[in-house]
Design a protein around this motif. Sequence first.
Motif, PDB file in Angstrom:
ATOM      1  N   THR A  71       0.849  -1.188   0.000  1.00  0.00           N
ATOM      2  CA  THR A  71       0.000   0.000   0.000  1.00  0.00           C
ATOM      3  C   THR A  71       0.886   1.239   0.000  1.00  0.00           C
ATOM      4  O   THR A  71       2.100   1.159   0.252  1.00  0.00           O
ATOM      5  CB  THR A  71      -0.885   0.040   1.259  1.00  0.00           C
ATOM      6  OG1 THR A  71      -0.028   0.160   2.404  1.00  0.00           O
ATOM      7  CG2 THR A  71      -1.772  -1.191   1.374  1.00  0.00           C
ATOM      8  N   ALA A  72       0.277   2.382  -0.244  1.00  0.00           N
ATOM      9  CA  ALA A  72       1.018   3.639  -0.212  1.00  0.00           C
ATOM     10  C   ALA A  72       1.605   3.874   1.178  1.00  0.00           C
ATOM     11  O   ALA A  72       2.731   4.350   1.311  1.00  0.00           O
ATOM     12  CB  ALA A  72       0.098   4.790  -0.612  1.00  0.00           C
ATOM     13  N   THR A  73       0.863   3.520   2.213  1.00  0.00           N
ATOM     14  CA  THR A  73       1.345   3.692   3.588  1.00  0.00           C
ATOM     15  C   THR A  73       2.583   2.846   3.837  1.00  0.00           C
ATOM     16  O   THR A  73       3.561   3.315   4.431  1.00  0.00           O
ATOM     17  CB  THR A  73       0.230   3.331   4.589  1.00  0.00           C
ATOM     18  OG1 THR A  73      -0.896   4.178   4.335  1.00  0.00           O
ATOM     19  CG2 THR A  73       0.687   3.508   6.021  1.00  0.00           C
ATOM     20  N   GLU A  74       2.572   1.598   3.379  1.00  0.00           N
ATOM     21  CA  GLU A  74       3.739   0.734   3.538  1.00  0.00           C
ATOM     22  C   GLU A  74       4.925   1.296   2.767  1.00  0.00           C
ATOM     23  O   GLU A  74       6.050   1.322   3.273  1.00  0.00           O
ATOM     24  CB  GLU A  74       3.430  -0.685   3.044  1.00  0.00           C
ATOM     25  CG  GLU A  74       2.502  -1.452   3.945  1.00  0.00           C
ATOM     26  CD  GLU A  74       2.103  -2.786   3.356  1.00  0.00           C
ATOM     27  OE1 GLU A  74       2.171  -3.788   4.094  1.00  0.00           O
ATOM     28  OE2 GLU A  74       1.722  -2.840   2.168  1.00  0.00           O
ATOM     29  N   TYR A  75       4.681   1.737   1.531  1.00  0.00           N
ATOM     30  CA  TYR A  75       5.754   2.295   0.706  1.00  0.00           C
ATOM     31  C   TYR A  75       6.388   3.496   1.403  1.00  0.00           C
ATOM     32  O   TYR A  75       7.615   3.589   1.518  1.00  0.00           O
ATOM     33  CB  TYR A  75       5.202   2.687  -0.667  1.00  0.00           C
ATOM     34  CG  TYR A  75       6.271   3.126  -1.627  1.00  0.00           C
ATOM     35  CD1 TYR A  75       6.991   2.190  -2.356  1.00  0.00           C
ATOM     36  CD2 TYR A  75       6.574   4.470  -1.797  1.00  0.00           C
ATOM     37  CE1 TYR A  75       7.992   2.584  -3.237  1.00  0.00           C
ATOM     38  CE2 TYR A  75       7.566   4.875  -2.669  1.00  0.00           C
ATOM     39  CZ  TYR A  75       8.272   3.931  -3.384  1.00  0.00           C
ATOM     40  OH  TYR A  75       9.260   4.331  -4.242  1.00  0.00           O
ATOM     41  N   LYS A  76       5.547   4.402   1.895  1.00  0.00           N
ATOM     42  CA  LYS A  76       6.031   5.603   2.597  1.00  0.00           C
ATOM     43  C   LYS A  76       6.841   5.202   3.831  1.00  0.00           C
ATOM     44  O   LYS A  76       7.907   5.763   4.085  1.00  0.00           O
ATOM     45  CB  LYS A  76       4.846   6.473   2.999  1.00  0.00           C
ATOM     46  CG  LYS A  76       5.218   7.703   3.784  1.00  0.00           C
ATOM     47  CD  LYS A  76       3.948   8.470   4.180  1.00  0.00           C
ATOM     48  CE  LYS A  76       4.268   9.650   5.042  1.00  0.00           C
ATOM     49  NZ  LYS A  76       4.419   9.314   6.442  1.00  0.00           N
ATOM     50  N   GLN A  77       6.354   4.238   4.587  1.00  0.00           N
ATOM     51  CA  GLN A  77       7.028   3.786   5.802  1.00  0.00           C
ATOM     52  C   GLN A  77       8.422   3.236   5.498  1.00  0.00           C
ATOM     53  O   GLN A  77       9.396   3.583   6.164  1.00  0.00           O
ATOM     54  CB  GLN A  77       6.181   2.715   6.482  1.00  0.00           C
ATOM     55  CG  GLN A  77       6.768   2.138   7.742  1.00  0.00           C
ATOM     56  CD  GLN A  77       5.902   1.040   8.333  1.00  0.00           C
ATOM     57  OE1 GLN A  77       4.745   0.872   7.976  1.00  0.00           O
ATOM     58  NE2 GLN A  77       6.469   0.272   9.242  1.00  0.00           N
ATOM     59  N   THR A 129       5.984  11.606   0.729  1.00  0.00           N
ATOM     60  CA  THR A 129       4.778  11.855   1.521  1.00  0.00           C
ATOM     61  C   THR A 129       3.728  10.819   1.149  1.00  0.00           C
ATOM     62  O   THR A 129       3.904  10.052   0.199  1.00  0.00           O
ATOM     63  CB  THR A 129       4.223  13.254   1.222  1.00  0.00           C
ATOM     64  OG1 THR A 129       3.835  13.292  -0.159  1.00  0.00           O
ATOM     65  CG2 THR A 129       5.252  14.347   1.513  1.00  0.00           C
ATOM     66  N   GLU A 130       2.629  10.808   1.862  1.00  0.00           N
ATOM     67  CA  GLU A 130       1.530   9.895   1.537  1.00  0.00           C
ATOM     68  C   GLU A 130       1.042  10.147   0.110  1.00  0.00           C
ATOM     69  O   GLU A 130       0.789   9.208  -0.638  1.00  0.00           O
ATOM     70  CB  GLU A 130       0.379  10.078   2.538  1.00  0.00           C
ATOM     71  CG  GLU A 130      -0.704   9.047   2.411  1.00  0.00           C
ATOM     72  CD  GLU A 130      -0.328   7.662   2.943  1.00  0.00           C
ATOM     73  OE1 GLU A 130      -0.978   6.698   2.496  1.00  0.00           O
ATOM     74  OE2 GLU A 130       0.573   7.537   3.769  1.00  0.00           O
ATOM     75  N   THR A 131       0.960  11.412  -0.289  1.00  0.00           N
ATOM     76  CA  THR A 131       0.511  11.767  -1.636  1.00  0.00           C
ATOM     77  C   THR A 131       1.473  11.247  -2.693  1.00  0.00           C
ATOM     78  O   THR A 131       1.056  10.699  -3.714  1.00  0.00           O
ATOM     79  CB  THR A 131       0.347  13.299  -1.760  1.00  0.00           C
ATOM     80  OG1 THR A 131      -0.573  13.733  -0.755  1.00  0.00           O
ATOM     81  CG2 THR A 131      -0.154  13.700  -3.124  1.00  0.00           C
ATOM     82  N   ALA A 157       3.598   8.738  -2.310  1.00  0.00           N
ATOM     83  CA  ALA A 157       3.517   7.269  -2.282  1.00  0.00           C
ATOM     84  C   ALA A 157       2.289   6.786  -3.046  1.00  0.00           C
ATOM     85  O   ALA A 157       2.365   5.815  -3.800  1.00  0.00           O
ATOM     86  CB  ALA A 157       3.490   6.777  -0.840  1.00  0.00           C
ATOM     87  N   GLN A 158       1.165   7.455  -2.878  1.00  0.00           N
ATOM     88  CA  GLN A 158      -0.047   7.078  -3.598  1.00  0.00           C
ATOM     89  C   GLN A 158       0.151   7.210  -5.105  1.00  0.00           C
ATOM     90  O   GLN A 158      -0.288   6.352  -5.873  1.00  0.00           O
ATOM     91  CB  GLN A 158      -1.232   7.939  -3.142  1.00  0.00           C
ATOM     92  CG  GLN A 158      -1.721   7.591  -1.758  1.00  0.00           C
ATOM     93  CD  GLN A 158      -2.728   8.595  -1.227  1.00  0.00           C
ATOM     94  OE1 GLN A 158      -2.950   9.660  -1.799  1.00  0.00           O
ATOM     95  NE2 GLN A 158      -3.344   8.258  -0.110  1.00  0.00           N
TER      96      GLN A 158
END
Length: 70
Positions: free
Chosen positions: A23-29, A40-42, A44-45
């Motif tokens: 997910t984008a959250t995992e990628y960002k992390q 950022t979350e944006t 990553a999304q």
Amino acid sequence: MADIEEARKAFARLDVNGDGEVTATEYKQVMAQLGDFHVTETVAQAIIRAKDANGDGKLSFEEFWASLDK
């Protein structure tokens, strides 16, 4: 040329919860853990969306593999 075993290792690192999708959250992390705090979350999304062939908002290994410059 991308090596599928190396790609599997990289994907596994991105797949923090081990559910087979990134997910984008995992990628960002993971990017933050690697020292890239500009993702950022944006951002990553947008990265996930660009590689997400089926439009489900997550990246499967097959989509990840297909996106690599082999």
